[in-house]
Design an enzyme around this catalytic site. Structure first.
Site, PDB file in Angstrom:
ATOM      1  N   THR A 154      68.048  44.373  40.609  1.00 11.67           N
ATOM      2  CA  THR A 154      68.968  43.290  40.243  1.00 11.67           C
ATOM      3  C   THR A 154      68.854  42.097  41.195  1.00 11.67           C
ATOM      4  O   THR A 154      69.531  41.099  41.026  1.00 11.67           O
ATOM      5  CB  THR A 154      70.423  43.801  40.245  1.00 11.67           C
ATOM      6  OG1 THR A 154      70.744  44.288  41.547  1.00 11.67           O
ATOM      7  CG2 THR A 154      70.630  44.885  39.202  1.00 11.67           C
ATOM      8  N   GLN A 177      73.477  35.460  43.712  1.00 10.62           N
ATOM      9  CA  GLN A 177      72.439  35.463  42.681  1.00 10.62           C
ATOM     10  C   GLN A 177      71.980  36.870  42.312  1.00 10.62           C
ATOM     11  O   GLN A 177      71.174  37.033  41.405  1.00 10.62           O
ATOM     12  CB  GLN A 177      71.252  34.613  43.130  1.00 10.62           C
ATOM     13  CG  GLN A 177      71.603  33.138  43.183  1.00 10.62           C
ATOM     14  CD  GLN A 177      70.433  32.299  43.651  1.00 10.62           C
ATOM     15  OE1 GLN A 177      69.599  32.739  44.432  1.00 10.62           O
ATOM     16  NE2 GLN A 177      70.375  31.070  43.183  1.00 10.62           N
ATOM     17  N   ASN A 178      72.477  37.884  43.001  1.00 15.11           N
ATOM     18  CA  ASN A 178      72.158  39.250  42.617  1.00 15.11           C
ATOM     19  C   ASN A 178      72.981  39.581  41.372  1.00 15.11           C
ATOM     20  O   ASN A 178      74.175  39.301  41.310  1.00 15.11           O
ATOM     21  CB  ASN A 178      72.473  40.227  43.749  1.00 15.11           C
ATOM     22  CG  ASN A 178      71.916  41.594  43.481  1.00 15.11           C
ATOM     23  OD1 ASN A 178      72.242  42.227  42.484  1.00 15.11           O
ATOM     24  ND2 ASN A 178      71.058  42.065  44.379  1.00 15.11           N
ATOM     25  N   ASN A 179      72.345  40.185  40.390  1.00 16.43           N
ATOM     26  CA  ASN A 179      72.999  40.428  39.101  1.00 16.43           C
ATOM     27  C   ASN A 179      73.731  41.764  39.000  1.00 16.43           C
ATOM     28  O   ASN A 179      74.288  42.072  37.938  1.00 16.43           O
ATOM     29  CB  ASN A 179      71.967  40.339  37.974  1.00 16.43           C
ATOM     30  CG  ASN A 179      71.487  38.923  37.774  1.00 16.43           C
ATOM     31  OD1 ASN A 179      72.274  37.998  37.767  1.00 16.43           O
ATOM     32  ND2 ASN A 179      70.184  38.758  37.639  1.00 16.43           N
TER      33      ASN A 179
END
Length: 160
Positions: free
Chosen positions: A138, A38-40
């Site tokens: 992020t 889920q880190n962008n």
């Protein structure tokens, strides 16, 4: 829990250095920068650098190197339960004096979130001038800003 950061992803021609604070538990578990799905971070990099997204870590590292972007963390060591930067204590910074001397082409240092910038400011004295840019984290924990808004701010990388 005692945590140690990874070695930097870099090449001799790096012009931009992106700094996180410290790898989270998922990243440490799989031994990859920004390993939490889920880190962008990786979605942003592939979008900004106009490449097809890949989950392959070797391709991710190659993307940064091909574009003369170095990736590291401000902290070399810390104690932390969980992944939140607010839980960090007993931290030790990485050796930026040596790193920046070895990477003399770096002109801009980008911080992935306010905490990375704060720890850098607390522990690092710069001998020369760099463009210092703090961008929104992020991390999925930084949910107060939309994906699109964060991406728009991160697009500054393409102009450096």
């Amino acid at each position: 829990m005692k945590s140690f950061s990874f070695q930097p992803i870099t090449n001799n021609d790096a012009k931009i250095l992106i700094l996180g604070t410290m790898p989270g538990t998922k990243s440490l578990e799989i031994n990859q920068y920004y390993g939490h799905n889920q880190n962008n971070f990786w979605k942003f990099m592939f979008t900004i650098l106009q490449e097809d997204f890949s989950r392959d870590y070797e391709m991710r590292k190659a993307l940064l190197q091909k574009n003369n972007i170095a990736l590291w963390d401000v902290l070399q060591y810390c104690e932390r339960v969980g992944s939140l930067d607010s839980a960090i204590k007993n931290e030790i910074a990485n050796d930026f004096e040596t790193f920046l001397k070895q990477h003399s082409n770096i002109k801009a240092i980008i911080f992935n979130g306010q905490k990375a910038a704060a720890f850098f400011k607390k522990y690092v004295s710069l001998e020369k001038s760099y463009q210092l840019i703090t961008l929104p984290s992020t991390s999925p924990a930084n949910a107060s800003i939309t994906f699109e808004s964060k991406l728009d701010q991160w697009k500054i990388i393409s102009s450096l």
